[in-house]
Design an enzyme around this catalytic site. Structure first.
Site, PDB file in Angstrom:
ATOM      1  N   HIS A 139     -41.539  11.658 -45.330  1.00  0.00           N
ATOM      2  CA  HIS A 139     -42.897  10.858 -45.691  1.00  0.00           C
ATOM      3  C   HIS A 139     -43.045  11.144 -47.009  1.00  0.00           C
ATOM      4  O   HIS A 139     -43.263  10.142 -48.057  1.00  0.00           O
ATOM      5  CB  HIS A 139     -43.799  10.942 -44.722  1.00  0.00           C
ATOM      6  CG  HIS A 139     -45.247  10.342 -45.095  1.00  0.00           C
ATOM      7  ND1 HIS A 139     -45.473   9.250 -44.450  1.00  0.00           N
ATOM      8  CD2 HIS A 139     -46.198  10.659 -46.043  1.00  0.00           C
ATOM      9  CE1 HIS A 139     -46.805   8.961 -44.847  1.00  0.00           C
ATOM     10  NE2 HIS A 139     -46.970   9.871 -46.099  1.00  0.00           N
ATOM     11  N   GLU A 140     -43.385  12.404 -47.457  1.00  0.00           N
ATOM     12  CA  GLU A 140     -43.675  12.422 -48.988  1.00  0.00           C
ATOM     13  C   GLU A 140     -42.669  12.250 -49.931  1.00  0.00           C
ATOM     14  O   GLU A 140     -42.979  11.849 -51.063  1.00  0.00           O
ATOM     15  CB  GLU A 140     -44.048  14.056 -49.078  1.00  0.00           C
ATOM     16  CG  GLU A 140     -45.004  14.692 -48.032  1.00  0.00           C
ATOM     17  CD  GLU A 140     -46.397  13.597 -48.159  1.00  0.00           C
ATOM     18  OE1 GLU A 140     -46.570  13.182 -49.400  1.00  0.00           O
ATOM     19  OE2 GLU A 140     -47.260  13.683 -47.304  1.00  0.00           O
ATOM     20  N   HIS A 143     -42.698   8.764 -50.733  1.00  0.00           N
ATOM     21  CA  HIS A 143     -43.831   8.586 -51.565  1.00  0.00           C
ATOM     22  C   HIS A 143     -43.199   8.555 -53.063  1.00  0.00           C
ATOM     23  O   HIS A 143     -43.402   7.882 -54.125  1.00  0.00           O
ATOM     24  CB  HIS A 143     -44.922   9.332 -51.487  1.00  0.00           C
ATOM     25  CG  HIS A 143     -45.965   9.151 -50.324  1.00  0.00           C
ATOM     26  ND1 HIS A 143     -46.373   7.593 -50.475  1.00  0.00           N
ATOM     27  CD2 HIS A 143     -46.486   9.703 -49.557  1.00  0.00           C
ATOM     28  CE1 HIS A 143     -47.190   7.380 -49.316  1.00  0.00           C
ATOM     29  NE2 HIS A 143     -47.427   8.811 -48.614  1.00  0.00           N
ATOM     30  N   GLU A 222     -48.998   4.174 -47.101  1.00  0.00           N
ATOM     31  CA  GLU A 222     -48.715   4.756 -45.931  1.00  0.00           C
ATOM     32  C   GLU A 222     -47.687   4.494 -44.862  1.00  0.00           C
ATOM     33  O   GLU A 222     -46.815   5.039 -44.229  1.00  0.00           O
ATOM     34  CB  GLU A 222     -49.942   5.407 -45.273  1.00  0.00           C
ATOM     35  CG  GLU A 222     -50.719   6.317 -46.064  1.00  0.00           C
ATOM     36  CD  GLU A 222     -50.106   7.568 -46.625  1.00  0.00           C
ATOM     37  OE1 GLU A 222     -49.510   8.159 -45.690  1.00  0.00           O
ATOM     38  OE2 GLU A 222     -50.388   7.784 -47.824  1.00  0.00           O
TER      39      GLU A 222
END
Length: 293
Positions: A139-140, A143, A222
């Protein structure tokens, strides 16, 4: 390239709008030039300085250091996961830090894709299994690969420019309404208490309204980070990680300046428009529906 093009177009639009507003409000040429320059410098200057210092600010805020030489099996494993996912996403492996917190959380920050940082809480490492940890890291990493930090900075810079210009421009006009005010006096000469108080008051008002925009973008990104993680490690693993967070709410140990970069955002019980993250159950449902895949 697309992000740069959007940046240029957005700024040209901002400048055009400011000039139109100045024409209809009658603000003098020297005043409008001052407002545009000061708004641009302070608006974008503050945003980009924060971005450039983001890694140092993050490390200082959480009282942690970058892991240069792994000291245990957990750190060795985490660095291997970062390296593997970096190769998958074709980006430079981010720096890693682990900070002490009972909250299940992690965040990414950094000025560029090739100079980024991923921070993981001890609470997350203690309460999640390896597949869930991989999902959070993915997830990070998404980003970072999507350039969310720089995009967020550009949006914040544009928003800041509007806030500064509008607050100072309106304060200038309102402070000229009195019978004893000299309407030909430039903003550079407008240093009275009335102008100062109005400027501060309007910056607070417009800044609050502008936060709707930045928080909206934060919530949208997100979903895409969740989807990116699901593509790397599987939908089930990302859903499992989010479900684990539902029973471990985010604490206030992360500073507000970093909250938009966390995987587990703080809830705001006053107005949902101020939330940096969508509710976890909404993010989970989006993954079930494959909405952003």
């Amino acid at each position: 390239m697309i992000r740069l093009l959007l940046f240029v177009v957005t700024n040209l639009s901002v400048i055009s709008l400011l000039c139109i507003i100045a024409f209809f409000t009658g603000i003098q040429t020297n005043n409008i030039i001052y407002l545009i320059i000061s708004g641009f410098l302070f608006g974008f200057g503050g945003a980009f300085i924060s971005l450039l210092l983001s890694k140092k600010i993050a490390l200082f805020s959480i009282g942690s250091n970058i892991i240069r030489n792994p000291q245990n099996k957990s750190e060795i494993w985490l660095l291997k996961v970062l390296k593997k996912q970096s190769i998958q996403l074709n980006i430079k492996t981010p720096d890693l830090t682990i900070y002490h917190s009972h909250s299940i959380n992690a965040f990414a920050t950094g000025p560029r894709k090739d100079s980024s940082l991923i921070a993981i809480s001890t609470g997350l490492l203690n309460k999640m299994n390896k597949n869930e940890i991989k999902a959070v890291i993915a997830h990070e990493m998404t980003h970072i690969a999507n350039g969310d930090m720089i995009t967020m900075t550009l949006i914040q810079g544009v928003v800041n420019t509007f806030v500064i210009f509008l607050s100072r421009g309106i304060a200038y006009l309102l402070s000229n309404l009195g019978p004893n005010n000299n309407s030909s006096e430039s903003i550079l000469q407008k240093t009275g208490a009335a102008y100062l108080i109005l400027t501060i008051f309007l910056e607070i008002i417009f800044g609050t309204i502008a936060s709707f925009i930045t928080m909206w973008f934060s919530r949208r990104r997100e979903f895409y980070a969740d989807a990116g993680s699901a593509k790397i490690v599987g939908v089930k693993n990302m859903i499992a990680a989010l479900e684990k967070m539902q029973y471990n709410p985010c604490s206030l140990e992360i500073p507000k300046t970093l909250s938009t970069f966390c995987i587990n955002g703080q809830k705001n019980s006053i107005v949902s428009l101020f939330m940096s993250h969508p509710p976890l159950h909404v993010r989970i449902q989006a993954l079930y529906n494959r909405t952003y895949m």
